[in-house]
Design an enzyme around this catalytic site. Sequence first.
Site, PDB file in Angstrom:
ATOM      1  N   ASP A   1     -16.042  72.571  87.346  1.00 50.90           N
ATOM      2  CA  ASP A   1     -15.494  71.434  86.953  1.00 50.90           C
ATOM      3  C   ASP A   1     -16.139  70.244  86.560  1.00 50.90           C
ATOM      4  O   ASP A   1     -17.416  70.218  86.982  1.00 50.90           O
ATOM      5  CB  ASP A   1     -14.250  71.160  87.932  1.00 50.90           C
ATOM      6  CG  ASP A   1     -13.177  72.013  87.986  1.00 50.90           C
ATOM      7  OD1 ASP A   1     -13.115  72.954  87.023  1.00 50.90           O
ATOM      8  OD2 ASP A   1     -12.662  72.135  89.224  1.00 50.90           O
TER       9      ASP A   1
ATOM     10  N   TYR B   1     -20.911  78.442  97.354  1.00 57.37           N
ATOM     11  CA  TYR B   1     -21.218  77.083  96.987  1.00 57.37           C
ATOM     12  C   TYR B   1     -21.481  76.361  98.428  1.00 57.37           C
ATOM     13  O   TYR B   1     -21.320  77.045  99.730  1.00 57.37           O
ATOM     14  CB  TYR B   1     -19.717  76.409  96.685  1.00 57.37           C
ATOM     15  CG  TYR B   1     -19.210  76.564  95.224  1.00 57.37           C
ATOM     16  CD1 TYR B   1     -19.524  75.873  94.328  1.00 57.37           C
ATOM     17  CD2 TYR B   1     -18.741  78.027  94.842  1.00 57.37           C
ATOM     18  CE1 TYR B   1     -18.936  76.119  92.988  1.00 57.37           C
ATOM     19  CE2 TYR B   1     -18.165  78.512  93.684  1.00 57.37           C
ATOM     20  CZ  TYR B   1     -18.439  77.362  92.543  1.00 57.37           C
ATOM     21  OH  TYR B   1     -18.050  77.701  91.272  1.00 57.37           O
TER      22      TYR B   1
END
Length: 279
Positions: A58, A119
């Site tokens: 994003d 992540y």
Amino acid sequence: MSGVVRVRLDLSYDGTEFSGWAKQAGGRRTVQGEIEDALRTVTRSATTYELTVAGRTDAGVHARGQVAHVDLPREVWAEHRPKLLKRLAGRLPKDVRVWALREAPEGFDARFSAIWRRYAYRVTDNPGGVDPLLRGHVLWHDWPLDVDAMNEAARGLLGEQDFAAYCKRREGATTIRTLQRLSLVRGDDGIITATVRADAFCHNMVRSLIGALLFVGDGHRTPGWPAKVLAAGVRDSAVHVVRPHGLTLEEVGYPADELLAARSVEARNKRTLPSAGCC
């Protein structure tokens, strides 16, 4: 012999000034758009060669170990291969780098062949705030955080689950994922790094999970609360999607070369959880 060569790209970027990975209408700056433009320019091609990425990030999210692939005409790859990496370095803006270009093994698909994505989310509860040199990569949380309580809460979220309560739903997409690791460590510098690894992630999943754990860490919720939210299966207004700048895609994992094609087929199947019974 096929007329195209599938090329794997290993890359990283600082997401601060990007409107995410994927190309968008309206001329917004994206990572995909920058790399595709640079690739078209340095190969002197009239065609834009479209990239497929392991995980779309994003706006504002960073990547250290992103992977993509592109299918190039065999003659273009043969002509430009020796100098393509250096030419891309000269053409790309400084907030995105391609580190490696190589012919992908048979069956490789950057997105569907992946077996996990890892992540890291970084946050500090330092009363003075964030080191100015790290402000684009570390979230400041202005309450003291109990890392042990956060880790206790994280353990209740592991495994194959329906993460609908932590995802932004997309039409026709499943929210079933296997969360393989969720753990937090406070470093000597006081920065807390959350490591989050799953076979795949649905939209906003990592940032929602971190939002729930922060509520536990600062004492607003008990360690059992995030698992209760998960079991309810619906979005809880108390679960905040934390800001994107603390999030970095660190690494993408792939199986052995001979398993790539089978994994690609498997990943395309829409998953369901085992039934608990008839009633």
